[in-house]
Design an enzyme around this catalytic site. Structure first.
Site, PDB file in Angstrom:
ATOM      1  N   CYS A  71       0.816  -1.217   0.000  1.00 53.14           N
ATOM      2  CA  CYS A  71       0.000   0.000   0.000  1.00 53.14           C
ATOM      3  C   CYS A  71       0.847   1.263   0.000  1.00 53.14           C
ATOM      4  O   CYS A  71       0.534   2.236  -0.690  1.00 53.14           O
ATOM      5  CB  CYS A  71      -0.944  -0.001   1.189  1.00 53.14           C
ATOM      6  SG  CYS A  71      -0.110  -0.137   2.798  1.00 53.14           S
ATOM      7  N   HIS A 360      -2.206   0.735   7.057  1.00 57.69           N
ATOM      8  CA  HIS A 360      -2.447   0.927   5.628  1.00 57.69           C
ATOM      9  C   HIS A 360      -2.091   2.352   5.228  1.00 57.69           C
ATOM     10  O   HIS A 360      -2.228   3.285   6.020  1.00 57.69           O
ATOM     11  CB  HIS A 360      -3.925   0.664   5.324  1.00 57.69           C
ATOM     12  CG  HIS A 360      -4.262   0.488   3.877  1.00 57.69           C
ATOM     13  ND1 HIS A 360      -3.557  -0.339   3.025  1.00 57.69           N
ATOM     14  CD2 HIS A 360      -5.241   1.046   3.109  1.00 57.69           C
ATOM     15  CE1 HIS A 360      -4.099  -0.296   1.827  1.00 57.69           C
ATOM     16  NE2 HIS A 360      -5.116   0.544   1.848  1.00 57.69           N
TER      17      HIS A 360
END
Length: 445
Positions: A71, A360
């Protein structure tokens, strides 16, 4: 050792209390046939959350990291692909995430092996050593680690090093790399100091081989030509990854610094921090966080978007989220009503008690500003480009209510030019070193 067991009387009391709860049976029926996220969903939040924004930058497709933890690389490359697409005059463009991951992993392998040497005199169950061994080869990373990779190795268009089955699903490759690196760690710790460099050299050869087998061999040079959205043909000819980055990065990555919001009592606003043994490129500047108040972070984020620049950020993505609807809100799921209890940990306590950490990285691409009580504009909600494909939310773009930013956003990459003189001065101070297991390093794990 705990000394108070559950007794028969305790269990009888618990059973009686549950049976006497008038809503318990209804909720039991619901939760045994439906998921908690659907039962606890606050419909009022859903009804009052729309996707429109007063300022929205994205007119491109969302990317897809698939079954990988890349990510931070996707968010970083997505930040710079906006300017690249404009320079190339194309509608859609992606840098190769596979290329960036390849060099992150070979650099990370060397960083790991050097750290094993550095800690070789400590027992294997030392907490720092244990953290190092546990985290030896994941996919995660931080903003400074992204900058370190592209600074040293440049970037290439996706066509120059496309995805493979192992870049899209990294589990088996990472498992093999961990076996290689754990074997090397054992050998280094048992070897005489003068023999350790040879072990590192042989291990890096093995890791390079494994990465080439799984991801392909990264190009040293490539031929670049394209047709723009007006149908006009262009040719740059042969380029190196460094030349490609210099030509098509519209933003200077070196000018973006990492701001964090860490409200714990052990941290202080306006001070810099780093995490022990956190990094990927040995000869790169250390990972440094500048801790700021959440309102400072939100203002800089909004100002960047209004000025036309998306914003890289890190967060705890799975909290209070509805993936299908594409909504984040601090009160999206009413767990307190379901469980008939008060969940009162604030952001600092959730960090202290291991209930939250960064999981994330994504990209802010929009903000909805409204008039505030003091006459200025304040954010009501935010638009987010995720890297989970376009099957969920608004074709891969999510809506974050401002309440969620307060509770679950932890860091952004911001230009030095937007910092106050006091915060700029703080960047020159020696950072406080947090332990290797601190949650501020979690995104890299």
């Amino acid at each position: 050792m705990p000394t108070t067991p559950l007794t028969t009387d305790d269990l009888a009391r618990l059973r009686k209390e549950f049976a006497a709860d008038p809503t318990a049976k209804l909720l039991q029926n619901a939760l045994t046939t439906a998921e908690l996220k659907d039962v606890a969903l606050d419909h009022d939040v859903v009804m009052t959350t729309d996707t429109t924004m007063s300022h929205q930058l994205d007119d491109w497709k969302a990317t897809n990291q698939k079954q990988s933890g890349r990510c931070w690389l996707f968010a970083g490359l997505n930040l710079f692909r906006v300017g690249a697409a404009q320079k190339l005059n194309v509608k859609e463009f992606e840098f190769s995430q596979n290329y960036a991951m390849f060099f992150d992993k070979i650099e990370r392998a060397n960083y790991y092996l050097q750290a094993v040497i550095e800690t070789a005199d400590r027992p294997v169950d030392d907490r720092t050593v244990a953290t190092l061994l546990e985290d030896c080869m994941g996919d995660g990373g931080q903003w400074n680690m992204f900058v370190a990779v592209i600074r040293k190795h440049g970037v290439v268009p996706k066509a120059a090093m496309p995805e493979t089955i192992s870049s899209e699903g990294t589990r088996q490759m990472n498992s093999s790399l961990r076996k290689i690196l754990h074997t090397a760690a054992r050998d280094i710790r048992e070897a005489a100091p003068e023999a350790r460099d040879e072990i590192v050299e042989k291990t890096l050869s093995t890791v390079w081989r494994a990465l080439c087998l799984h991801l392909g061999t990264p190009p040293e040079r490539f031929f670049w030509q394209w047709k723009d959205k007006d149908g006009e043909f262009h040719r740059d000819g042969e380029m190196t990854p460094q030349e490609f980055q210099q030509k098509y990065f519209a933003i200077d990555a070196e000018e973006l610094v990492c701001l964090v919001h860490d409200p714990r009592a052990t941290s202080a606003y306006g001070k810099t921090y780093t995490v022990d043994l956190l990094g990927n490129v040995v000869d790169a500047p250390q990972v440094v966080y500048l801790n700021v108040e959440i309102e400072t972070m939100k203002k800089i984020t909004a100002d960047m978007i209004v000025g036309g620049t998306p914003v890289w950020f890190g967060c705890d993505v799975g909290q209070q989220m509805d993936r299908d609807r594409g909504i984040w809100d601090a009160r999206l799921h009413d767990l307190e009503s379901v469980y008939a209890t008060a969940l009162t940990l604030d952001k600092a306590a959730r960090l202290d008690y291991h209930q939250t950490l960064m999981t994330h990285a994504m990209l802010f691409t929009g903000v909805d500003l409204v008039d505030g009580p003091d006459g200025g504009q304040v954010p009501r909600k935010w638009r987010v480009e995720n890297s989970w494909g376009d099957e969920h939310a608004d074709k891969g773009f999510y809506t974050m209510n401002d309440s969620w930013f307060d509770e679950y956003v932890f860091e952004i990459a911001a230009p030095k030019s937007m910092l106050s003189p006091e915060l700029l001065a703080a960047l020159d101070e020696e950072p406080t070193v947090l332990p290797a297991w601190d949650p501020m390093g979690a995104l890299a794990r």
